[in-house]
Design an enzyme around this catalytic site. Structure first.
Site, mmCIF file in Angstrom:
data_model
loop_
_atom_site.group_PDB
_atom_site.id
_atom_site.type_symbol
_atom_site.label_atom_id
_atom_site.label_comp_id
_atom_site.label_asym_id
_atom_site.label_seq_id
_atom_site.Cartn_x
_atom_site.Cartn_y
_atom_site.Cartn_z
ATOM 1 N N THR A 516 0.845 -1.193 0.000
ATOM 2 C CA THR A 516 0.000 0.000 0.000
ATOM 3 C C THR A 516 0.885 1.248 0.000
ATOM 4 O OG1 THR A 516 -1.642 -1.363 1.097
ATOM 5 C CG2 THR A 516 -2.067 0.985 1.077
ATOM 6 N N HIS A 517 1.800 1.294 -0.965
ATOM 7 C CA HIS A 517 2.705 2.433 -1.090
ATOM 8 C C HIS A 517 2.287 3.292 -2.287
ATOM 9 C CE1 HIS A 517 6.052 -0.118 1.068
ATOM 10 N NE2 HIS A 517 4.974 0.037 1.793
ATOM 11 N N ASN A 518 1.019 3.601 -2.353
ATOM 12 C CA ASN A 518 0.532 4.481 -3.418
ATOM 13 C C ASN A 518 1.033 5.892 -3.114
ATOM 14 O OD1 ASN A 518 -1.437 2.456 -2.313
ATOM 15 N ND2 ASN A 518 -2.339 2.699 -4.322
#
Lengths: 590, 247
Positions: A516-518
């Site tokens: 979840t490294h958007n």
């Protein structure tokens, strides 16, 4: 008509890492601060042992994640396509409630490098004109290493970061990352213990000439008291970390490091189950007068505030700006506008290896347990990127983030179901380790965020729409990394293995979890034509709106984002307290 | 889409199980003298006498037949570990599919009929509807192909038919179904079957923690500070569950 609350100095939208940090620093400065959190309240006590020791509940039913029914986005591969909603979570899954993603993160916590902060400058120096893709839009962060260092240092002390120092004020230290930027202080705590895969990877890659070091971790290796007086317990390697709240007060989270101290400030309060729907602007559009939220009874509430801090997840921050008319929306056809510009993600991949005669005890691990090296990343002296025609790199690592049995990989050729699958589970669970990559991801003209024209959320507001696909640069990088990982595999000599990397024609697949490294979409920069925020995360267009978060990254580096997000938030908070509060206005002249 | 209150039966089963443990203690039987596995077996309902709360009896029979092939029991062969039926996987499915599972998915339209598989789940169905539709299509297709019910086929025939559903050779979309392909249905059922086999027993499956014992997973012990540095040494202790059962 809407209920109207009493005015506050600062309203903070979202109480994850950036919201907790910002609220704490502003409350310490004596400001009246109110946080508005979409999800439920949740404290460490809610997650006492044994509750989180439940893979199905937390990893499969997503107990502490945002619900797609109310928090989905839509995604498409290109501007010609029709975006479809994330009806279930797949390649990423944002957090929910107090603590946000800081509650369930794996807690691998490391800094970007000085080169990562000035990537555009580096690319211009190292690559020949025309060598890189023409639609690439990488930019420098508008902050220097020296400006950021003390904020990394402080946030790492807040979290009890555990690791091995590689560069202490310019002196390279044994066992650490020789390519890290100079640190003013050593890591607060020593590194976590190695598991078997760690020691195998460390020994092998050292022999091959790489410079492995323990994954820097915010699962603390020893008892720690942080600068806010919060006590964090030594990690007990419980094996329930990534996607789980901590059952042992050992993982740095807003709950374990900040919130209990913050709640002692009488000038701070917070509301939960309250979803902010827009920032309300004054008639001239140049400043905000507060925010509107929908409370748990469905009632609209207006919260007046002198300053607004958008501290929700990356794409929700961008969406709130778009829904509120803050800044000009980005148009990928003309390249004009800034809100939504430069969305980036990251790719992963790796080699799964199976060893009949090795017991990895994969359940005995901290979330961040692992060993990585940073040799193949943008920096002076790294020539392979130029040679192979890509900009970027990766951390290559062997991590053992959990050993929970649902999703156990099995050797190639094992039947997918039936008796063969059952035998495979018996024979291979616990005999598996991985070599993995976590890559950079550049920004491009066609990768961006806007509002979806078709799909709306549970309140009827348009969803954020992400347009994103892999570009040739990232796919070339994957081929390069695959070769390295396979060479390491050869040295380790497993009984069997299977490799999983993107191919040159791969498209973005929404199904398997990546991370979840958007990032990006409301990026920081020096130029209001190519950035939505200045170096203090202040909107160029509305000077009392600040937007801390991964949204500020102009592209993605290979380091995990939380250390940078925290440090940028501290950097902004310091300037707001020292300058903005006394004299509100743009902190940087355009 | 809901028929009966989904989890009431499962919950009752567990209450009975808990009562069994409590009564052993009340009778003064020293806890250690009761074989742990026996206590665990008592705590979980018996599949043969389980009455499904969500699925119809016919659906449940079919689910039992399918999951029995997905994870077969050992039979007379080598002793490996429990099959799906010994592990109460169908009980797990009945409790989950009839419960809250999927209620937090985003299910507003429009729904394209042939989306790229890369886009993930794009059907207008809750899990309950996936199962109701899928089981009916599955049963009808088996009947059409073999002239008898799936449950009455030989194990080899059942495996071959399951493979055909998994690969869409049995084409649900040609049978009047708009969204749910055979591979979609198989994927959902297999994923849920594995979840039921390997999750904590409090969800109704993994009876007696048999699947965990088979693979050597210690369950909810969740404390390994002394073990993390013991490299290449098998972990000696059996599993515990969230509700404190030991094996």
């Amino acid at each position: 008509m809407a209920i109207v609350n009493d005015e506050v100095d600062a309203v903070v939208v979202g109480l994850g890492w950036s919201g907790s940090i910002m609220a704490m620093e502003l409350a310490r400065a004596g400001l009246k601060v109110r946080a508005i959190e979409r999800g439920p309240d949740q404290t460490s006590e809610d997650f006492a042992y044994p509750k989180p020791a439940d893979q199905y509940g937390y990893d499969k039913l997503y107990k502490v994640f945002a619900k797609p029914a109310s928090a989905a986005v839509t995604v498409r591969h290109d501007t010609g396509g029709t975006a479809l909603p994330t009806r279930q979570w797949g390649s990423f899954c944002p957090g929910n409630g107090v603590g946000g993603a800081g509650l369930h993160w794996t807690a691998v916590m490391l800094r970007p490098t000085p080169t990562d902060l000035k990537l555009k400058t580096y690319a211009d120096e190292v690559y020949a004109p025309g060598q890189l893709q023409e639609d690439m839009q990488v930019q420098d962060f508008p902050v220097t290493w020296d400006e950021m260092e003390k904020h990394f240092d402080f946030f790492e002390k807040v979290c009890g970061q555990s690791g091995t120092t590689g560069n202490l004020r310019g002196d390279i230290q044994p066992g650490g990352d020789p390519f890290e930027g100079p640190r003013s202080n050593p890591y607060p705590l020593p590194a976590l213990e190695d598991t078997l895969n760690c020691s195998m990877f460390r020994e092998t890659t050292t022999k091959m000439g790489y410079h492995p070091f323990s994954n820097p971790s915010a699962n603390v290796s020893q008892a720690w008291t942080n600068p806010y007086g919060q006590n964090i317990a030594p990690c007990n390697y419980c094996g329930f970390c990534s996607k789980y709240p901590c059952l042992n007060y050992s993982k740095a989270s807003p709950q374990t490091t900040i919130l209990d101290a913050l709640k002692l400030h009488k000038n701070f309060d917070y509301k939960t189950n309250a979803e902010v729907t827009r920032v309300e602007l004054h008639d001239d559009g140049k400043t905000a007068k507060g925010i509107t939220y929908v409370d748990e009874t469905g009632q609209e509430v207006f919260q007046p505030a002198k300053m607004v801090f958008l501290c929700s997840f990356q794409f929700q921050n961008v969406r709130l700006m778009l829904l509120s008319g803050i800044g000009t929306p980005y148009d990928p056809m003309t390249g004009e506008g800034v809100v939504g510009r430069n969305y980036a993600f990251l790719s992963n991949g790796g080699v799964s290896m199976f060893f009949k005669d090795k017991e990895f005890n994969p359940f005995a691990t901290a979330g961040a347990t692992g060993v990585m090296f940073n040799d193949v990343s943008p920096r002076a002296g790294f020539e392979d990127g130029v040679k192979h025609g890509f900009l970027g790199g990766a951390k290559i690592h062997s991590s053992q983030s959990n050993g929970n049995p649902i999703g156990t990989p099995l050797p190639e050729g094992t039947p997918g179901w039936g008796m063969g699958w059952k035998k495979g589970m018996r024979d291979w669970y616990g005999h598996h380790m991985k070599i993995s990559i976590t890559t950079t991801c550049m920004s491009y003209r066609g990768n961006y965020v806007d509002l979806d024209p078709t799909y709306s959320d549970h309140l009827g507001n348009p969803m954020a729409r992400i347009t994103f696909d892999w570009k040739e640069n990232e796919l070339k990088l994957q081929q390069y990394l695959k070769d390295i990982c396979l060479k390491i595999k050869d040295q380790l000599g497993p009984d069997s293995y299977h490799a999983s990397f993107l191919k040159m024609d791969s498209q973005y697949d929404l199904r398997p979890y990546v991370s979840t490294h958007n990032v990006g979409g409301a990026v920081m920069g020096d130029d209001p034509k190519t950035s939505a925020l200045n170096k203090y995360l202040q909107s160029w267009d509305c000077h009392n709106v600040f937007v801390p978060g991964g949204n500020a990254f102009p592209q993605n580096f290979q380091a995990n984002p939380t250390d940078m997000i925290g440090a940028l938030t501290y950097h902004a908070a310091a300037k707001i307290v020292s300058d903005y509060v006394k004299s509100p206005g743009p902190l940087v002249q355009a | 889409m809901t028929r009966k209150s989904g989890s009431s039966f499962g919950r009752r089963g567990f209450m009975l199980g808990t009562a069994a443990i409590a009564s052993a203690a009340a009778l003064g039987v020293p806890f250690e003298s009761v074989r742990a596995a026996t206590v665990l077996d008592q705590a979980a309902p018996d599949l043969a006498s389980y009455t499904p709360g969500f699925f119809t009896d016919a659906e449940f029979r079919l689910l039992c037949a399918i999951t029995d092939r997905l994870i077969p029991g050992d039979g007379d062969g080598e002793k490996i570990g429990p099959g799906a039926l010994e592990a109460n996987v169908p009980v797990f499915l009945d409790m989950q599919i009839g419960g809250d599972y999927g209620q937090d998915w985003y299910l507003k339209g429009p729904f394209p009929k042939r989306p790229s598989p890369l886009m993930g789940y794009q059907m207008p169905y809750l899990p309950s509807e996936v199962y109701q539709r899928g089981l009916k299509l599955f049963a009808d297709a088996a009947q059409a192909a073999h002239g008898k019910a799936f449950e009455d086929l030989s194990a080899d025939e059942q495996d071959a038919f399951l493979s055909d559903v998994q690969s869409d050779k049995v084409d649900f979309l040609a049978m009047g179904e708009d969204y749910l392909s055979g591979s979609n249905f198989f994927g959902q059922l297999w994923s849920d079957t594995k979840n039921g086999y390997l999750s904590d027993p409090m969800y109704g499956g993994n009876k007696g923690m048999g699947a965990w014992i088979m693979i050597g997973y210690p369950g909810a012990r969740a404390s390994f500070r002394e073990w993390v540095t013991q490299h290449n040494v098998p972990y000696p202790l059996g599993p515990v569950s969230v509700q404190g059962m030991r094996a």
